[in-house]
Scaffold this active site. Structure first.
Site, PDB file in Angstrom:
ATOM      1  N   SER A 117      70.702  79.425  53.398  1.00 10.21           N
ATOM      2  CA  SER A 117      71.576  80.574  53.136  1.00 10.21           C
ATOM      3  C   SER A 117      72.909  80.128  52.556  1.00 10.21           C
ATOM      4  CB  SER A 117      71.831  81.285  54.470  1.00 10.21           C
ATOM      5  OG  SER A 117      72.885  82.200  54.340  1.00 10.21           O
ATOM      6  N   TYR A 141      75.288  81.307  62.828  1.00  8.94           N
ATOM      7  CA  TYR A 141      74.116  81.491  61.955  1.00  8.94           C
ATOM      8  C   TYR A 141      74.125  80.452  60.825  1.00  8.94           C
ATOM      9  CZ  TYR A 141      71.392  83.399  58.087  1.00  8.94           C
ATOM     10  OH  TYR A 141      70.522  83.530  57.030  1.00  8.94           O
ATOM     11  N   LYS A 145      71.647  77.045  60.098  1.00  5.11           N
ATOM     12  CA  LYS A 145      70.930  76.746  58.845  1.00  5.11           C
ATOM     13  C   LYS A 145      71.291  75.347  58.346  1.00  5.11           C
ATOM     14  CE  LYS A 145      68.631  80.549  58.219  1.00  5.11           C
ATOM     15  NZ  LYS A 145      67.218  80.691  57.892  1.00  5.11           N
TER      16      LYS A 145
HETATM   17  P1  NAD Z   1      63.567  89.094  58.753  1.00  2.00           P
HETATM   18  O1  NAD Z   1      64.197  89.233  60.091  1.00  2.00           O
HETATM   19  O2  NAD Z   1      63.038  90.310  58.088  1.00  2.00           O
HETATM   20  O3  NAD Z   1      62.401  87.997  58.806  1.00  2.00           O
HETATM   21  C1  NAD Z   1      62.344  86.955  59.740  1.00  2.00           C
HETATM   22  C2  NAD Z   1      60.938  86.947  60.331  1.00  2.00           C
HETATM   23  O4  NAD Z   1      60.817  85.853  61.234  1.00  2.00           O
HETATM   24  C3  NAD Z   1      60.637  88.219  61.131  1.00  2.00           C
HETATM   25  O5  NAD Z   1      59.370  88.718  60.759  1.00  2.00           O
HETATM   26  C4  NAD Z   1      60.667  87.747  62.591  1.00  2.00           C
HETATM   27  O6  NAD Z   1      59.824  88.537  63.413  1.00  2.00           O
HETATM   28  C5  NAD Z   1      60.209  86.317  62.433  1.00  2.00           C
HETATM   29  N1  NAD Z   1      60.656  85.408  63.504  1.00  2.00           N
HETATM   30  C6  NAD Z   1      61.928  85.194  63.954  1.00  2.00           C
HETATM   31  N2  NAD Z   1      61.922  84.250  64.908  1.00  2.00           N
HETATM   32  C7  NAD Z   1      60.632  83.839  65.061  1.00  2.00           C
HETATM   33  C8  NAD Z   1      59.989  82.885  65.891  1.00  2.00           C
HETATM   34  N3  NAD Z   1      60.671  82.165  66.793  1.00  2.00           N
HETATM   35  N4  NAD Z   1      58.645  82.728  65.793  1.00  2.00           N
HETATM   36  C9  NAD Z   1      57.932  83.470  64.888  1.00  2.00           C
HETATM   37  N5  NAD Z   1      58.477  84.389  64.089  1.00  2.00           N
HETATM   38  C10 NAD Z   1      59.824  84.564  64.164  1.00  2.00           C
HETATM   39  O7  NAD Z   1      64.651  88.387  57.829  1.00  2.00           O
HETATM   40  P2  NAD Z   1      64.683  88.238  56.242  1.00  2.00           P
HETATM   41  O8  NAD Z   1      65.805  89.051  55.721  1.00  2.00           O
HETATM   42  O9  NAD Z   1      63.320  88.405  55.676  1.00  2.00           O
HETATM   43  O10 NAD Z   1      65.109  86.714  56.124  1.00  2.00           O
HETATM   44  C11 NAD Z   1      64.144  85.678  56.053  1.00  2.00           C
HETATM   45  C12 NAD Z   1      64.837  84.338  56.050  1.00  2.00           C
HETATM   46  O11 NAD Z   1      65.758  84.289  54.958  1.00  2.00           O
HETATM   47  C13 NAD Z   1      65.668  84.089  57.307  1.00  2.00           C
HETATM   48  O12 NAD Z   1      65.515  82.729  57.653  1.00  2.00           O
HETATM   49  C14 NAD Z   1      67.090  84.375  56.862  1.00  2.00           C
HETATM   50  O13 NAD Z   1      68.014  83.608  57.602  1.00  2.00           O
HETATM   51  C15 NAD Z   1      67.044  83.925  55.416  1.00  2.00           C
HETATM   52  N6  NAD Z   1      68.051  84.572  54.551  1.00  2.00           N
HETATM   53  C16 NAD Z   1      68.011  85.923  54.336  1.00  2.00           C
HETATM   54  C17 NAD Z   1      68.944  86.517  53.485  1.00  2.00           C
HETATM   55  C18 NAD Z   1      68.918  88.012  53.183  1.00  2.00           C
HETATM   56  O14 NAD Z   1      69.718  88.488  52.359  1.00  2.00           O
HETATM   57  N7  NAD Z   1      68.012  88.780  53.782  1.00  2.00           N
HETATM   58  C19 NAD Z   1      69.933  85.732  52.859  1.00  2.00           C
HETATM   59  C20 NAD Z   1      69.943  84.351  53.120  1.00  2.00           C
HETATM   60  C21 NAD Z   1      68.978  83.785  53.946  1.00  2.00           C
END
Ligand code: NAD
Ligand code: UDP
Length: 331
Positions: A117, A141, A145
């Site tokens: 991120s 957070y 990362k």
């Molecule tokens: P999200 O919450 O929709 O997806 C995360 C998924 O991981 C969920 O389905 C959740 O149920 C699952 N999960 C969490 N902990 C778990 C565990 N211990 N075991 C199994 N499953 C688990 O989030 P997102 O927006 O799709 O983000 C996905 C990734 O991208 C994350 O790592 C987030 O930090 C990163 N990210 C997202 C953004 C954004 O703009 N959405 C920006 C930068 C980074």
């Protein structure tokens, strides 16, 4: 060979699962459904409900399938919550990475693509931000990362695991046909919040501060389209399969848009009035975060296709109109 997608029921993970299937990949999904939805997992993927911190379920998956690479999306990812509950964030995010790399090492799987991120950079000294700029996360957070990246670095050296860490900036939009999209029950992201107004779920958008030193006083971010982001993961996977070395890449469109510009783009995309109230600054928000993504373009050959904010928001609008209550709850 199959690809294991950890967190494949979430917003970004599920779009990646779909893109991988469209490329002819065999996909296995592991997700504990904390924030993801079973209904978001395309039916062609084999789904395991479980926790990435559980080595036994990982061993079962690695034994039942011939997996050559892992895409790792699992995380708790709310900045504000991370400040209040740092132990949850270190346990789930860092603990998840530790458990996954242990299982990969035990099962001789040596390629991983990881969701990092822009939060690893903290408040940047200058923009655009380059991959080798200093990393000074300003919340647990972002810190989690950064630690996960460092764990991959050291474990990679010791056990010959190659990784690609993709530092996403702001991800937005939905699948082009409106069939998949963002459904966070505790929504904090700007684009879905803006669209809640024309969906009649909120009366106005609160803009978090209009006194930043930016063109219109509101914060500037770099928004990348969800399907362009998924394309970057496939390029990263193939880069590792072709013998690529471990690398870190920024993923953004390279252009900054202010909160007010995003609201205006949403007004155009929806054809609706979207009332605004100016609120206080949100603690810890940097004024301007814009990626330099030339490295991903050069080494991975990545080139984002949908870069007009109105077009990105139009895809999200299509998804929300067709699914006003998000995904159905199925287990
Ligand atoms: P999200 O919450 O929709 O997806 C995360 C998924 O991981 C969920 O389905 C959740 O149920 C699952 N999960 C969490 N902990 C778990 C565990 N211990 N075991 C199994 N499953 C688990 O989030 P997102 O927006 O799709 O983000 C996905 C990734 O991208 C994350 O790592 C987030 O930090 C990163 N990210 C997202 C953004 C954004 O703009 N959405 C920006 C930068 C980074
Ligand atoms: N934002 C806002 N009002 C909201 C939600 C977000 O003004 O209701 C602003 C926020 O301050 C930031 C930008 O929109 O400048 C993007 O916020 P988001 O939470 O989507 O992503 P972040 O940049 O925090 O990862």
């Amino acid at each position: 060979m199959s690809v294991l997608v950890c967190g494949g029921a979430g917003y970004i993970g599920s779009h990646n699962v779909k893109a991988l299937i469209e490329q002819g990949e065999d996909v296995i999904v592991l997700d504990n459904l904390w924030t993801g939805h079973k209904a978001a997992v395309p039916e062609q993927a084999k789904f395991y409900k479980g926790d990435v911190r559980d080595g036994a379920i990982l061993d079962k998956i690695f034994t039942e399938h011939k997996i050559d690479a892992v895409l790792h999306f699992c995380a708790c990812s709310l900045v504000g919550e991370s400040v209040e509950k740092p132990l949850l964030y270190f346990n789930n995010n860092v603990g998840g990475m530790q458990s996954l790399l242990e299982a990969m090492t035990r099962n001789h799987v040596n390629k991983i693509v990881f969701s990092s991120s822009a939060a690893v950079y903290g408040e940047p000294k200058s923009v655009p931000i380059f991959e080798d700029d200093p990393t000074n996360p300003t919340n647990p957070y972002g810190e989690s990362k950064r630690i996960m990246e460092r764990i991959m670095h050291w474990v990679g050296l010791a056990h010959n695991i190659k990784y690609v860490s993709l530092r996403y900036f702001n991800v937005a939009g939905a699948r082009h046909d409106g069939s998949m999209g963002e459904d966070h029950r505790n929504e904090t992201h700007l684009v879905p919040i803006i669209l809640q107004v024309p969906l009649k779920k909120r009366s106005h958008v609160t803009v978090y501060g209009d006194d930043y030193k930016t063109k219109d006083g509101t914060c500037i971010r770099d928004y990348v389209y969800i399907e362009d982001l998924a394309a970057a993961h496939i390029l990263a996977l193939n880069y590792l399969r072709d013998g690529g070395e471990s690398e870190i890449f920024n993923l953004g469109s390279g252009d900054g848009y202010s909160v007010m510009e995003m609201i205006n783009a949403a007004r155009k995309a929806t054809g609706r009035d979207i009332p605004v109230e100016i609120g206080a600054r949100r603690a810890g928000d940097p004024a301007r975060l814009v990626a330099d993504s030339k490295k991903a373009r050069k080494i991975l050959g990545w080139s984002p296709k949908v870069t007009r904010m109105e077009d990105i928001i139009a895809t999200a609008w299509r998804w929300h109109l067709g699914h006003p209550n998000g995904y159905p709850d199925i287990e």
